[in-house]
Design a protein around this motif. Structure first.
Motif, PDB file in Angstrom:
ATOM      1  N   GLU A 135      38.561  37.899  43.603  1.00  0.00           N
ATOM      2  CA  GLU A 135      38.096  39.227  43.159  1.00  0.00           C
ATOM      3  C   GLU A 135      38.852  39.575  42.076  1.00  0.00           C
ATOM      4  O   GLU A 135      38.629  40.497  41.218  1.00  0.00           O
ATOM      5  N   SER A 148      32.576  35.925  30.879  1.00  0.00           N
ATOM      6  CA  SER A 148      33.038  36.749  32.049  1.00  0.00           C
ATOM      7  C   SER A 148      32.711  36.060  33.358  1.00  0.00           C
ATOM      8  O   SER A 148      31.851  35.234  33.495  1.00  0.00           O
ATOM      9  N   ARG A 149      33.552  36.316  34.159  1.00  0.00           N
ATOM     10  CA  ARG A 149      33.509  35.677  35.377  1.00  0.00           C
ATOM     11  C   ARG A 149      32.184  35.929  36.265  1.00  0.00           C
ATOM     12  O   ARG A 149      31.529  35.272  36.827  1.00  0.00           O
ATOM     13  N   GLU A 150      31.668  37.560  35.961  1.00  0.00           N
ATOM     14  CA  GLU A 150      30.181  37.749  36.390  1.00  0.00           C
ATOM     15  C   GLU A 150      29.083  36.918  35.876  1.00  0.00           C
ATOM     16  O   GLU A 150      28.228  36.483  36.821  1.00  0.00           O
ATOM     17  N   GLU A 151      29.236  36.497  34.777  1.00  0.00           N
ATOM     18  CA  GLU A 151      28.200  35.761  33.984  1.00  0.00           C
ATOM     19  C   GLU A 151      28.472  34.457  34.469  1.00  0.00           C
ATOM     20  O   GLU A 151      27.140  33.807  34.655  1.00  0.00           O
ATOM     21  N   GLN A 196      38.697  37.842  36.327  1.00  0.00           N
ATOM     22  CA  GLN A 196      37.672  38.390  35.286  1.00  0.00           C
ATOM     23  C   GLN A 196      37.191  37.555  34.212  1.00  0.00           C
ATOM     24  O   GLN A 196      36.034  38.018  33.602  1.00  0.00           O
ATOM     25  N   SER A 236      24.269  34.709  41.723  1.00  0.00           N
ATOM     26  CA  SER A 236      24.511  35.839  41.559  1.00  0.00           C
ATOM     27  C   SER A 236      25.944  35.824  42.306  1.00  0.00           C
ATOM     28  O   SER A 236      26.513  35.226  42.690  1.00  0.00           O
ATOM     29  N   VAL A 237      26.585  37.347  41.837  1.00  0.00           N
ATOM     30  CA  VAL A 237      28.090  37.168  42.440  1.00  0.00           C
ATOM     31  C   VAL A 237      28.125  37.351  44.006  1.00  0.00           C
ATOM     32  O   VAL A 237      28.916  36.693  44.613  1.00  0.00           O
TER      33      VAL A 237
END
Length: 219
Positions: free
Chosen positions: A94, A58-61, A97, A69-70
Motif C-alpha cells: 500500500e 503509477s502503481r495504480e495504472e 506509489q 484492477s487494484v
C-alpha cells in the motif's frame, strides 16, 4: 566435503518481484544450513515487467494493466505478506506509489558487484521498494541507496546519467529468457541445473549439498 572450487549459484531475479525478495532470504537461510559448502553467488538481471516505461508509471495504472484492477491484487498481496512475515520481512504494497522499470536497479547491482556489495545493494533496493514504498524511478533515491552500501555517490550519480551497461544488462536479461527462464527467482547451479521459485531453505540446502558433491569431481 566439496571441491576447492566453490559451487556457482546464479540467482536470476528482479528487485520488484516479491517472491524474489522472499527467495533471497530463503537462499541465505539455506546457505546457513550448509556452511561447509563453498559457494559463489551471482545476482543476474531479469525484467519481471519489461513493458513498464523507463520513467516508470503509477502503481495504480500498473496494477490495472497487469491484474485488471487494484482490488484484484489484494488477495495476492495478502499471501505474499504472510510468506514475507514468516521470513522476518516486511511487505507493505500500500506504500508503493510508483512502479519502476528496473534496468537502473540492475545497473546498480552490477556496479556494486565489483566491490563485493551486490547482495547488499539488492537487499537495499528491495527493502526500499517492498518495505518502505520507495520510488525507485528517482535517481536521488538510487544514489542514496548506493551510497548506503558503500558506493561513491558522485560516481553513481554520473553513471546513472549515462547509458553505461544498459546494453549489458539488457543482453543478460534476454539471455535468461532465451534459456527458458520465465519465472523468478530461478537459481542456476554450476551453470547446469536450475530450480525455480522461492523454495524452502531446507530444499535449497539439500540441493546445494547434492550439487556441490556431484560437480566437485568435474571441475
Amino acid at each position: 566435503m566439496a571441491s576447492s572450487h566453490p559451487l556457482q549459484i546464479d540467482v536470476v531475479s528482479d528487485v520488484v518481484c516479491p517472491w524474489c525478495y522472499i527467495g533471497k532470504r530463503r537462499l541465505e537461510r539455506a546457505l546457513a544450513l550448509a556452511p561447509d559448502v563453498a559457494v559463489e553467488v551471482n545476482w543476474r538481471p531479469f525484467f519481471l515487467n519489461p513493458w513498464v516505461p523507463r520513467e516508470g508509471m503509477s502503481r495504480e495504472e500498473y496494477l490495472v494493466t497487469k491484474f485488471g484492477s487494484v482490488e484484484a491484487y489484494k488477495g495476492i498481496a495478502g499471501r505474499v505478506q504472510e510468506a514475507a512475515a514468516e521470513e522476518g520481512l516486511q511487505y507493505n504494497p500500500e506504500r508503493v506509489q510508483r512502479q519502476p522499470n528496473t534496468i537502473d536497479c540492475h545497473r546498480l547491482i552490477h556496479w556494486a558487484a565489483t566491490s563485493g556489495a551486490a547482495a547488499a545493494m539488492k537487499q537495499k533496493l528491495m527493502e526500499l521498494y517492498f518495505r518502505d514504498g520507495g520510488d525507485l524511478t528517482k535517481p536521488a533515491v538510487l544514489v542514496q541507496a548506493a551510497a548506503g552500501v558503500g558506493l561513491d555517490a558522485h560516481e553513481i550519480r554520473a553513471r546513472l546519467g549515462t547509458d553505461a551497461d544498459v546494453d549489458l544488462i539488457s543482453s543478460q536479461a534476454r539471455e535468461a529468457s532465451s534459456k527458458g527462464i520465465g519465472s523468478v527467482p530461478t537459481y542456476v547451479f554450476a551453470r547446469q541445473y536450475a530450480i525455480s521459485g522461492a523454495q524452502p531453505p531446507e530444499q535449497l540446502a539439500a540441493a546445494i549439498r547434492q550439487l556441490a558433491a556431484e560437480t566437485s569431481g568435474s571441475v
